[in-house]
Design a protein around this motif. Sequence first.
Motif, PDB file in Angstrom:
ATOM      1  N   PRO A  99     -11.503  -2.529  -5.995  1.00 18.25           N
ATOM      2  CA  PRO A  99     -10.123  -2.525  -5.501  1.00 18.25           C
ATOM      3  C   PRO A  99      -9.603  -1.101  -5.302  1.00 18.25           C
ATOM      4  O   PRO A  99      -9.763  -0.246  -6.172  1.00 18.25           O
ATOM      5  N   LEU A 100      -8.998  -0.857  -4.147  1.00 16.18           N
ATOM      6  CA  LEU A 100      -8.421   0.446  -3.834  1.00 16.18           C
ATOM      7  C   LEU A 100      -7.000   0.241  -3.323  1.00 16.18           C
ATOM      8  O   LEU A 100      -6.715  -0.767  -2.671  1.00 16.18           O
ATOM      9  N   ALA A 101      -6.124   1.190  -3.607  1.00 14.62           N
ATOM     10  CA  ALA A 101      -4.754   1.100  -3.128  1.00 14.62           C
ATOM     11  C   ALA A 101      -4.242   2.463  -2.729  1.00 14.62           C
ATOM     12  O   ALA A 101      -4.697   3.489  -3.241  1.00 14.62           O
ATOM     13  N   THR A 102      -3.290   2.456  -1.812  1.00 13.92           N
ATOM     14  CA  THR A 102      -2.605   3.675  -1.404  1.00 13.92           C
ATOM     15  C   THR A 102      -1.102   3.433  -1.524  1.00 13.92           C
ATOM     16  O   THR A 102      -0.640   2.295  -1.441  1.00 13.92           O
ATOM     17  N   ALA A 129      -1.503  -0.419  12.453  1.00 10.83           N
ATOM     18  CA  ALA A 129      -2.634   0.014  13.283  1.00 10.83           C
ATOM     19  C   ALA A 129      -3.002   1.474  13.005  1.00 10.83           C
ATOM     20  O   ALA A 129      -4.123   1.892  13.278  1.00 10.83           O
ATOM     21  N   THR A 130      -2.073   2.247  12.455  1.00 12.44           N
ATOM     22  CA  THR A 130      -2.335   3.661  12.148  1.00 12.44           C
ATOM     23  C   THR A 130      -2.407   3.869  10.634  1.00 12.44           C
ATOM     24  O   THR A 130      -2.070   4.940  10.136  1.00 12.44           O
ATOM     25  N   SER A 131      -2.867   2.885   9.946  1.00 18.09           N
ATOM     26  CA  SER A 131      -2.885   2.846   8.489  1.00 18.09           C
ATOM     27  C   SER A 131      -3.752   3.925   7.849  1.00 18.09           C
ATOM     28  O   SER A 131      -4.919   4.099   8.205  1.00 18.09           O
ATOM     29  N   ARG A 132      -3.180   4.608   6.864  1.00 14.54           N
ATOM     30  CA  ARG A 132      -3.978   5.539   6.054  1.00 14.54           C
ATOM     31  C   ARG A 132      -4.983   4.747   5.220  1.00 14.54           C
ATOM     32  O   ARG A 132      -6.082   5.203   4.970  1.00 14.54           O
ATOM     33  N   THR A 186      -5.625  -1.790   0.022  1.00 16.43           N
ATOM     34  CA  THR A 186      -4.280  -2.238   0.373  1.00 16.43           C
ATOM     35  C   THR A 186      -3.257  -1.132   0.156  1.00 16.43           C
ATOM     36  O   THR A 186      -3.367  -0.369  -0.796  1.00 16.43           O
ATOM     37  N   PRO A 187      -2.260  -1.085   1.030  1.00 17.42           N
ATOM     38  CA  PRO A 187      -1.112  -0.253   0.700  1.00 17.42           C
ATOM     39  C   PRO A 187      -0.308  -1.009  -0.354  1.00 17.42           C
ATOM     40  O   PRO A 187      -0.395  -2.239  -0.437  1.00 17.42           O
ATOM     41  N   VAL A 188       0.438  -0.277  -1.152  1.00 22.38           N
ATOM     42  CA  VAL A 188       1.272  -0.914  -2.167  1.00 22.38           C
ATOM     43  C   VAL A 188       2.706  -0.955  -1.658  1.00 22.38           C
ATOM     44  O   VAL A 188       3.266   0.070  -1.270  1.00 22.38           O
TER      45      VAL A 188
END
Length: 189
Positions: A105-108, A13-16, A75-77
């Motif tokens: 596509p984006l990732a953190t 819920a507090t996702s970067r 998405t987070p990895v």
Amino acid sequence: MATVLSVSGSPSATSRTARLLRHLDRRLTAQGHEVIPLDVRTIPAGALLGANFGHPAIVEATELFARADGVVIGTPVYKAAYSGLLKSLLDLLPQYGLAGKTVLPLATGGTTAHVLAIDYALRPVLSSMGAAHIVQGWFTLDKDIAVGDDGTLTVAPGPAEALAQVVDQFSEALGSRPAAVPAAAGRAA
């Protein structure tokens, strides 16, 4: 202009990741696109994990993908791959649920060791789902994303500039995308 579905595959819920997407959504909106946010974590877990294709939340998500001209997938990895939550949703979409779509596509993640997750884990899935054009994605380190006490997001200057470029390329690709071909077209009778 185009309708963009902005999908966060983060379970937090507090996702970067989600905050970064909403930050980039504003850039796309300023460029004239209609942006629809979708946080996969808000879809009931029972519907996702039970593969309940008829659940109203799954039906709605499927309709949002169908309606969109372009899709931003963030998405987070975890363990060198995109999130299991995102995978759960992608598994429930039609086989060619991205047909005719332009996708960004984006990732953190916490380490540059995961930078290739976009190309080796996520891109093949997006391609197999029929994406017409997958633009150059971007990986952002968690340390380059800061959230203030008031909820404001700040991205370090170098990554911020790179993100602006990939979002602008995505926006340009949306403007020049080919017309979508109905799923039945091109198939032998």
